[in-house]
Write a protein that holds these residues in place. Structure first.
Motif, PDB file in Angstrom:
ATOM      1  N   MET A   1       0.818  -1.216   0.000  1.00 30.80           N
ATOM      2  CA  MET A   1       0.000   0.000   0.000  1.00 30.80           C
ATOM      3  C   MET A   1       0.854   1.269   0.000  1.00 30.80           C
ATOM      4  O   MET A   1       0.369   2.321  -0.364  1.00 30.80           O
ATOM      5  CB  MET A   1      -0.897   0.041   1.239  1.00 30.80           C
ATOM      6  CG  MET A   1      -2.051  -0.872   1.172  1.00 30.80           C
ATOM      7  SD  MET A   1      -2.978  -0.656   2.717  1.00 30.80           S
ATOM      8  CE  MET A   1      -4.165  -1.948   2.503  1.00 30.80           C
ATOM      9  N   ARG A   2       2.076   1.149   0.415  1.00 31.31           N
ATOM     10  CA  ARG A   2       2.952   2.320   0.526  1.00 31.31           C
ATOM     11  C   ARG A   2       3.129   2.994  -0.827  1.00 31.31           C
ATOM     12  O   ARG A   2       3.069   2.348  -1.864  1.00 31.31           O
ATOM     13  CB  ARG A   2       4.320   1.925   1.094  1.00 31.31           C
ATOM     14  CG  ARG A   2       4.275   1.196   2.422  1.00 31.31           C
ATOM     15  CD  ARG A   2       3.463   1.887   3.490  1.00 31.31           C
ATOM     16  NE  ARG A   2       3.907   3.249   3.681  1.00 31.31           N
ATOM     17  CZ  ARG A   2       3.132   4.230   4.104  1.00 31.31           C
ATOM     18  NH1 ARG A   2       1.881   4.011   4.398  1.00 31.31           N
ATOM     19  NH2 ARG A   2       3.603   5.447   4.245  1.00 31.31           N
ATOM     20  N   TYR A  45      -2.127  -5.975  -7.284  1.00 28.83           N
ATOM     21  CA  TYR A  45      -3.029  -4.918  -7.732  1.00 28.83           C
ATOM     22  C   TYR A  45      -2.704  -3.603  -7.019  1.00 28.83           C
ATOM     23  O   TYR A  45      -2.739  -2.533  -7.625  1.00 28.83           O
ATOM     24  CB  TYR A  45      -4.484  -5.304  -7.496  1.00 28.83           C
ATOM     25  CG  TYR A  45      -4.925  -6.429  -8.388  1.00 28.83           C
ATOM     26  CD1 TYR A  45      -5.706  -6.176  -9.510  1.00 28.83           C
ATOM     27  CD2 TYR A  45      -4.537  -7.728  -8.144  1.00 28.83           C
ATOM     28  CE1 TYR A  45      -6.091  -7.199 -10.355  1.00 28.83           C
ATOM     29  CE2 TYR A  45      -4.911  -8.762  -8.981  1.00 28.83           C
ATOM     30  CZ  TYR A  45      -5.689  -8.496 -10.088  1.00 28.83           C
ATOM     31  OH  TYR A  45      -6.057  -9.510 -10.930  1.00 28.83           O
ATOM     32  N   LEU A  46      -2.368  -3.686  -5.730  1.00 30.01           N
ATOM     33  CA  LEU A  46      -2.008  -2.479  -4.977  1.00 30.01           C
ATOM     34  C   LEU A  46      -0.735  -1.850  -5.525  1.00 30.01           C
ATOM     35  O   LEU A  46      -0.625  -0.635  -5.642  1.00 30.01           O
ATOM     36  CB  LEU A  46      -1.837  -2.816  -3.492  1.00 30.01           C
ATOM     37  CG  LEU A  46      -3.097  -3.322  -2.791  1.00 30.01           C
ATOM     38  CD1 LEU A  46      -2.756  -3.823  -1.401  1.00 30.01           C
ATOM     39  CD2 LEU A  46      -4.163  -2.243  -2.741  1.00 30.01           C
ATOM     40  N   GLN A  67       2.797   2.459 -10.346  1.00 35.78           N
ATOM     41  CA  GLN A  67       3.814   2.395 -11.396  1.00 35.78           C
ATOM     42  C   GLN A  67       5.128   1.824 -10.846  1.00 35.78           C
ATOM     43  O   GLN A  67       6.145   2.509 -10.779  1.00 35.78           O
ATOM     44  CB  GLN A  67       4.021   3.763 -12.030  1.00 35.78           C
ATOM     45  CG  GLN A  67       2.752   4.270 -12.655  1.00 35.78           C
ATOM     46  CD  GLN A  67       2.894   5.629 -13.298  1.00 35.78           C
ATOM     47  OE1 GLN A  67       3.852   6.334 -13.103  1.00 35.78           O
ATOM     48  NE2 GLN A  67       1.906   5.975 -14.100  1.00 35.78           N
ATOM     49  N   PRO A  68       5.107   0.563 -10.447  1.00 33.60           N
ATOM     50  CA  PRO A  68       6.263  -0.060  -9.797  1.00 33.60           C
ATOM     51  C   PRO A  68       7.388  -0.391 -10.771  1.00 33.60           C
ATOM     52  O   PRO A  68       7.202  -0.379 -11.986  1.00 33.60           O
ATOM     53  CB  PRO A  68       5.666  -1.346  -9.237  1.00 33.60           C
ATOM     54  CG  PRO A  68       4.610  -1.689 -10.237  1.00 33.60           C
ATOM     55  CD  PRO A  68       4.014  -0.359 -10.633  1.00 33.60           C
ATOM     56  N   SER A  69       8.517  -0.756 -10.194  1.00 37.35           N
ATOM     57  CA  SER A  69       9.638  -1.203 -11.017  1.00 37.35           C
ATOM     58  C   SER A  69       9.328  -2.601 -11.568  1.00 37.35           C
ATOM     59  O   SER A  69       8.537  -3.353 -10.991  1.00 37.35           O
ATOM     60  CB  SER A  69      10.921  -1.266 -10.177  1.00 37.35           C
ATOM     61  OG  SER A  69      10.828  -2.320  -9.228  1.00 37.35           O
ATOM     62  N   LYS A 105      -8.577  -7.870 -14.065  1.00 44.76           N
ATOM     63  CA  LYS A 105      -7.372  -8.682 -13.858  1.00 44.76           C
ATOM     64  C   LYS A 105      -6.169  -7.743 -13.859  1.00 44.76           C
ATOM     65  O   LYS A 105      -6.298  -6.554 -14.093  1.00 44.76           O
ATOM     66  CB  LYS A 105      -7.271  -9.750 -14.937  1.00 44.76           C
ATOM     67  CG  LYS A 105      -8.409 -10.756 -14.821  1.00 44.76           C
ATOM     68  CD  LYS A 105      -8.125 -12.020 -15.545  1.00 44.76           C
ATOM     69  CE  LYS A 105      -9.284 -12.979 -15.252  1.00 44.76           C
ATOM     70  NZ  LYS A 105      -9.101 -14.249 -15.865  1.00 44.76           N
ATOM     71  N   ALA A 106      -4.993  -8.297 -13.591  1.00 46.24           N
ATOM     72  CA  ALA A 106      -3.783  -7.481 -13.448  1.00 46.24           C
ATOM     73  C   ALA A 106      -3.542  -6.598 -14.662  1.00 46.24           C
ATOM     74  O   ALA A 106      -3.159  -5.439 -14.529  1.00 46.24           O
ATOM     75  CB  ALA A 106      -2.583  -8.386 -13.185  1.00 46.24           C
TER      76      ALA A 106
END
Length: 191
Positions: A118-119, A150-151, A156-158, A182-183
């Motif tokens: 969640m961070r 999903y979180l 916009q993760p690496s 879905k993802a």
């Protein structure tokens, strides 16, 4: 401050019973008494949200049972540490003393891995630590049908972080939210 934490550690050595007291947090005035007691926290939980290993260790020595206590707001002390992005040393200590905490979910069906994801900038080392202890945690959906993946996709993760989450549980790509997304849907919506 650092001096306050040192004083707290010294107090715990002198009076370990203080670690057994649960402190009520602010709750609506009209909340039933049962609800007020359900959000009370042990000092260990509070220390986990502040991130100070020496204090966490002192709290644990004084009252080890508190490590397994959960409240309705976030969950276990490990939930709090993950939600507040505690240092990795704090989390390693908590997991080593109570590895079962990685499997505990709160009232919203969120695991410590959910809290870490969640961070705004999820810490990949924390996520690796949690998945090493409970690899299928990435498959757990919360009350809204959201998995940790999903979180993370909403931020916009690496690519490395995505590989860690998907690698632990490839089936998570086929999991749908309560809205049947879905993802890939989530990734497209959040760019």
């Amino acid at each position: 401050s650092e001096n306050d934490r040192v004083d707290a550690c010294a107090l715990l050595d002198e009076r370990p019973e203080v670690a057994q007291i649960r402190y009520a947090v602010s709750v609506r005035e009209d909340a039933p008494v049962d609800d007020r007691s359900r959000v009370a926290r042990h000092p260990l939980t509070i220390a986990c949200s502040r991130g100070h290993l020496r204090l966490i260790m002192a709290m644990y020595r004084a009252y080890p049972e508190a490590i397994g206590y959960t409240d309705v707001q976030l969950g276990s002390p490990l939930h709090y540490a993950c939600f507040h992005s505690a240092p990795i040393d704090d989390l390693e200590f908590l997991v080593s003393k109570f590895p079962e905490a990685t499997r505990i979910t709160n009232e919203n069906h969120q695991s410590p891995l959910h809290m870490a994801c969640m961070r705004s900038s999820p810490n990949i080392d924390i996520i690796r630590l949690l998945l090493a202890e409970f690899p299928t945690a990435a498959q757990l959906a919360d009350a809204d049908g959201l998995t940790p993946l999903y979180l993370v996709l909403q931020k916009q993760p690496s690519v490395e972080l995505l590989k860690v989450l998907i690698g632990s549980s490839p089936g998570v790509l086929r999991t749908a939210t309560r809205c049947l997304q879905k993802a890939l849907h989530v990734a497209c919506v959040y760019g």
